[in-house]
Design an enzyme around this catalytic site. Structure first.
Site, PDB file in Angstrom:
ATOM      1  N   LYS A 189      83.889  69.087  -9.457  1.00  0.00           N
ATOM      2  CA  LYS A 189      84.411  67.982 -10.689  1.00  0.00           C
ATOM      3  C   LYS A 189      85.569  69.464 -11.354  1.00  0.00           C
ATOM      4  O   LYS A 189      84.887  69.998 -11.811  1.00  0.00           O
ATOM      5  CB  LYS A 189      83.832  67.160 -11.307  1.00  0.00           C
ATOM      6  CG  LYS A 189      82.796  66.608 -10.972  1.00  0.00           C
ATOM      7  CD  LYS A 189      83.274  65.796 -10.443  1.00  0.00           C
ATOM      8  CE  LYS A 189      82.067  64.096  -9.846  1.00  0.00           C
ATOM      9  NZ  LYS A 189      83.159  62.929  -9.233  1.00  0.00           N
ATOM     10  N   GLU A 216      89.509  65.452  -3.754  1.00  0.00           N
ATOM     11  CA  GLU A 216      89.100  64.141  -3.513  1.00  0.00           C
ATOM     12  C   GLU A 216      90.243  62.617  -4.538  1.00  0.00           C
ATOM     13  O   GLU A 216      89.692  63.808  -6.088  1.00  0.00           O
ATOM     14  CB  GLU A 216      87.892  63.440  -3.672  1.00  0.00           C
ATOM     15  CG  GLU A 216      87.487  61.961  -4.188  1.00  0.00           C
ATOM     16  CD  GLU A 216      85.425  61.820  -4.406  1.00  0.00           C
ATOM     17  OE1 GLU A 216      84.666  62.839  -3.630  1.00  0.00           O
ATOM     18  OE2 GLU A 216      85.012  61.357  -4.976  1.00  0.00           O
ATOM     19  N   LYS A 229      81.412  53.520  -1.801  1.00  0.00           N
ATOM     20  CA  LYS A 229      81.120  53.280  -2.580  1.00  0.00           C
ATOM     21  C   LYS A 229      80.326  51.826  -2.939  1.00  0.00           C
ATOM     22  O   LYS A 229      81.230  50.904  -2.778  1.00  0.00           O
ATOM     23  CB  LYS A 229      81.338  53.970  -3.686  1.00  0.00           C
ATOM     24  CG  LYS A 229      81.177  55.395  -4.239  1.00  0.00           C
ATOM     25  CD  LYS A 229      81.626  56.152  -5.511  1.00  0.00           C
ATOM     26  CE  LYS A 229      81.993  57.419  -5.427  1.00  0.00           C
ATOM     27  NZ  LYS A 229      82.584  57.352  -6.147  1.00  0.00           N
ATOM     28  N   ASP A 250      89.365  57.984  -3.771  1.00  0.00           N
ATOM     29  CA  ASP A 250      88.121  57.268  -3.768  1.00  0.00           C
ATOM     30  C   ASP A 250      88.597  55.565  -5.062  1.00  0.00           C
ATOM     31  O   ASP A 250      88.523  54.802  -4.516  1.00  0.00           O
ATOM     32  CB  ASP A 250      86.969  58.686  -5.208  1.00  0.00           C
ATOM     33  CG  ASP A 250      86.433  57.508  -5.492  1.00  0.00           C
ATOM     34  OD1 ASP A 250      85.611  56.631  -5.568  1.00  0.00           O
ATOM     35  OD2 ASP A 250      85.044  58.387  -6.591  1.00  0.00           O
ATOM     36  N   ASP A 310      87.066  67.610  -6.660  1.00  0.00           N
ATOM     37  CA  ASP A 310      86.684  66.059  -6.927  1.00  0.00           C
ATOM     38  C   ASP A 310      87.319  65.849  -8.211  1.00  0.00           C
ATOM     39  O   ASP A 310      86.851  65.780  -9.335  1.00  0.00           O
ATOM     40  CB  ASP A 310      85.794  65.470  -7.291  1.00  0.00           C
ATOM     41  CG  ASP A 310      86.201  63.406  -7.220  1.00  0.00           C
ATOM     42  OD1 ASP A 310      87.528  63.488  -7.440  1.00  0.00           O
ATOM     43  OD2 ASP A 310      84.756  63.156  -7.458  1.00  0.00           O
TER      44      ASP A 310
HETATM   45 MG    MG Z   1      84.784  60.778  -6.502  1.00  0.00          MG
END
Ligand code: MG
Length: 365
Positions: A162, A218, A267, A243, A190
């Site tokens: 992240k 991402e 997701k 995403d 990400d």
């Molecule tokens: Mg993500």
């Protein structure tokens, strides 16, 4: 198998360590549990993760959507009519994708139980074993390096790093983690919308110059900035994954039409459950776009449904980010999918295989 009652509760599980991204910090799972009861005594389980900064869904909104709008449409209906029931869920109200996901997951669980087979087999899947990456939360560089090394030592061979808070610091973090894991893990970056398109291109060029090749980048830019996402995708070698930009099939079709990304992260909390997630995988597959199966901060209820789907669509879903259950300090789910570090294995029990869920606080519906 007729639906007699839909109950709601809250499942609260502390995380082992806080989950930190460019968008939020979370200390515990506080998800809405849905159980759908039937006249045959079978129970289907579903879970909704209130991820307000991404889906807009809060606990109260999820409870309200299910109890006042979705549930009344389903009471008395036959589970055998799965597709018709999913259509009722999807058309009950706009958005509210997490509420829809929880209900759909419980419906698919029941449908597979009705047919006496694990859900992945009902969906046409083969080998029920997956390997997931694990999230390395954004933090001080030293902390992230220590977390990354610990994850690799624990058997993870892909890390979801992240970043997206500060470009200079982000590059320092990536370089340090890359040096520390020394080729023992794939790096999935990400940025959670934290960069501008120009910053993203600049960052990837700097990494390239340093001979660092992440597996993917991402969501570098804002969710609604498809033109910006395309700008990045066109200019960097690293595959770019959407995403937050893609929730359901319509957004994916637009993304593909624009050629704005190379990979899409599916997701259930964004797609509104399994019916649209299946469509996403099929549309992506038709266009040669690969998929990741991801999750929000979820326990082994909704993450189990995601695992079943990933097994069923393994030809298109080649990347797995189902680390929610491994981030939890304890497992509230009895039965179901085994989440053991990097390894995910689905057993032979019908449906999702969940026999009960512990530590549930009832919510009056
Ligand atoms: Mg993500």
């Amino acid at each position: 198998m007729k639906i007699t009652e839909i109950r709601l509760g809250m499942v609260r599980v502390p995380l082992k360590t806080p989950f930190k991204t460019a968008l939020r910090t979370v200390d515990s799972v506080e998800d809405i549990l849905v159980s759908i009861h039937t006249d045959t005594g079978h129970t289907g389980y579903g879970e909704a993760a209130p991820t307000a900064v991404i889906t807009g869904d809060t606990q109260g909104a999820i409870v309200g959507a299910i109890s006042t709008v979705i549930a009344p449409r389903l009471i008395g209906r036959d589970v055998a009519d799965l597709n018709a029931l999913c259509r009722l869920v999807q058309t009950a109200l706009e958005r509210n994708t997490s509420a829809k996901a929880a209900v759909e997951i419980a419906l698919y669980d029941l449908f597979a139980q009705l047919h006496g087979a694990p859900l992945y087999r009902i969906l046409g899947g083969g080998t029920p074993v997956l390997r997931t990456d694990i999230t390395i939360s954004v933090d001080a560089t030293d902390t992230m390096v220590a977390d990354a090394v610990a994850a690799v030592d624990a058997g993870f061979d892909a890390l979801k790093i992240k970043i997206g808070q500060d470009l200079r610091l982000d590059l320092e973090r990536i370089r340090a983690i890359h040096a520390a894991v020394d080729g023992r893990a794939q790096l999935r970056l990400d940025a959670n919308q934290g960069w501008t398109p120009r910053q993203a291109v600049q960052a990837m060029r700097r990494l390239e110059a340093a001979d660092i090749e992440p597996e993917l980048l991402e969501q570098p830019v804002k969710a609604r900035d498809l033109a910006g996402l395309k700008y990045v995708t066109k200019r960097v070698h690293v595959p770019v994954m959407a995403d937050e930009s893609v929730f359901g099939p319509l957004e994916l079709i637009e993304l593909i039409r624009m050629r704005a990304a190379d990979i899409v992260n599916i997701k259930l909390m964004k797609s509104g459950g399994l019916s649209n997630a299946i469509r996403l995988a099929d549309i992506a597959g038709l266009h040669g776009v690969t998929c990741m199966m991801g999750c929000m901060i979820e326990t082994g209820i909704s993450a189990a449904a995601a695992a079943h789907l990933a097994v069923a669509k393994a030809d298109v879903i080649s990347k797995i980010d189902l680390d929610g259950p491994s981030l939890c300090a304890s497992n509230p789910v009895e039965g179901g999918v085994m989440f053991d570090g990097a390894r995910i294995e689905i057993g032979d029990a019908p449906g999702l295989g969940i026999t009960s869920v512990r530590d549930v606080m009832p919510i009056a519906g």
